[in-house]
Write an enzyme that holds these catalytic residues in place. Structure first.
Site, PDB file in Angstrom:
ATOM      1  N   SER A 199      12.563   2.010  -6.571  1.00  0.00           N
ATOM      2  CA  SER A 199      11.216   1.069  -7.547  1.00  0.00           C
ATOM      3  C   SER A 199       9.514   1.362  -7.513  1.00  0.00           C
ATOM      4  O   SER A 199       9.442   1.664  -6.258  1.00  0.00           O
ATOM      5  CB  SER A 199      11.256  -0.566  -8.527  1.00  0.00           C
ATOM      6  OG  SER A 199      10.029  -0.986  -8.748  1.00  0.00           O
ATOM      7  N   GLU A 222       2.081  -3.099   5.119  1.00  0.00           N
ATOM      8  CA  GLU A 222       2.054  -3.341   3.704  1.00  0.00           C
ATOM      9  C   GLU A 222       0.509  -3.245   3.402  1.00  0.00           C
ATOM     10  O   GLU A 222       0.119  -2.224   2.582  1.00  0.00           O
ATOM     11  CB  GLU A 222       2.779  -3.862   2.782  1.00  0.00           C
ATOM     12  CG  GLU A 222       2.464  -3.845   1.320  1.00  0.00           C
ATOM     13  CD  GLU A 222       3.780  -4.992   0.743  1.00  0.00           C
ATOM     14  OE1 GLU A 222       4.239  -4.565   0.313  1.00  0.00           O
ATOM     15  OE2 GLU A 222       3.188  -6.151   0.884  1.00  0.00           O
TER      16      GLU A 222
END
Length: 355
Positions: free
Chosen positions: A78, A120
């Site tokens: 995704s 991240e």
């Protein structure tokens, strides 16, 4: 405090006591993630079947694992950012606009159960207009240490509410932290987007996707779409086994696969407080049970029912997968095969080991 204690209100009060100006609920941006991810999955199921099976992308440990060892399968990921990054992006765009703030003056700090969130936040892909979406990440364990250092008695704090605009969440957003929660939340809204009808009760108590088994399988029948075969994977040892099957050409067994790097999901993250209890599995079960308890007690249990989410889309993003949503809420991935030490950690490769 006992594992599974529900302490969201105390955490808001604690963060305000530390000096934060506003505290938002990442479960709200988990609902936002579902708006985008369920829409994206539905598109793949009906229009872009060459991108099936659809892989979730909210776990940064899993995403990095895929980039390092299975870059040939990245097209299945995704493109949705994680809830933490969607929150950061929305704070520095929509919220800043609503409050008349210069987004460059906003410092966004995510409180996470996950050490991989620190890496991240540094990803060059996770920013906009010259800013990173998230500036700093504190793990829940680091937050606990900070509260002790500042002399804040957490257990005696009264509950406080999340700040409005970005503080409402549904039961679907709450269960994101449990293995199987992302898939369950996604399918609830995917069903609604496909049929314009509320998901059946069975998808609100979807037992096959729950529990600590490393690989779980379930099926959901969605009118107009058909049967959606779902796999739930937690732990990358199990993840590697599934990915090897897909790499060998087994593309039709599943249409939607949730991956989480940590056993049990985010509730078992590497940044969580150490437990005094002997059984870590028992601890994870208690944390997961608390999330489903919140889900069952929630006024709204599907992400598309979140009224603040509806307002954010009406006033800013327009619709899931819109051009503006793609800019702020979606990302891209990088083939890192052979690059265990990338630009963020290259110094480690060049540092000789100590004697």
């Amino acid at each position: 405090m006992a594992p599974g204690s529900i302490i969201g209100g105390k955490q808001v009060a604690a963060l305000k006591a530390l000096g934060f100006d506003a505290v938002f609920d990442t479960c709200m941006s988990a609902d936002m993630t579902i708006m985008e991810e369920a829409s994206e999955a539905l598109m793949r199921l009906t229009q872009k079947k060459d991108e099936l099976p659809h892989f979730t992308s909210c776990c940064p440990g899993w995403v990095r694992f895929c980039e390092l060892f299975y870059p040939d399968l990245m097209k299945h990921l995704s493109t949705c950012k994680s809830p933490a990054e969607m929150m950061g992006a929305t704070v520095k765009s929509y919220y800043a606009e609503k409050k008349g703030l210069d987004p460059k003056n906003i410092v966004s700090v995510s409180i996470m159960p996950c050490t991989a969130k620190k890496g991240e936040a540094l990803r060059k892909e996770l920013g906009h207009d010259g800013m990173q979406d998230v500036d700093y990440v504190l793990t829940t364990r680091e937050l606990a240490k900070l509260l002790k250092k500042k002399g804040i008695d957490f257990e005696s704090l009264p509950d406080a509410d999340y700040d409005s605009i970005l503080g409402e969440s549904t039961g679907a957003g709450r269960i994101f932290g449990a293995t199987g929660g992302v898939a369950e939340a996604s399918v609830r809204s995917l069903y609604y987007f496909a049929t314009h009808q509320a998901p059946p009760d069975g998808l609100l108590e979807w037992q096959p996707v729950r529990g600590l088994t490393a690989v779980k399988e379930a099926q959901a029948t969605v009118p107009g779409v058909g049967t959606v075969n779902v796999a739930i994977v937690n732990g990358m040892a199990a993840g590697r086994q599934i990915l090897e099957q897909i790499r060998k050409g087994d593309l039709s067994r599943w249409q939607f696969i949730e991956f989480m790097a940590c056993p049990g999901g985010c509730i078992g993250g590497g940044g969580q407080p150490k437990s005094q209890f002997a059984s870590s599995e028992d601890m994870r079960k208690k944390r997961i049970a608390a999330l489903y308890q919140e889900d069952r007690g929630a006024k709204r249990r599907s992400s598309h029912e979140n009224t603040e989410i509806q307002t954010v889309y009406k006033e800013f993003y327009g619709a899931p997968l819109s051009e503006r949503a793609e800019k702020y809420l979606h990302t891209s991935f990088d083939d890192k095969s052979g690059k265990i030490f990338d630009s963020e950690t290259q110094h480690a490769a060049n540092t000789p080991p100590k004697a």
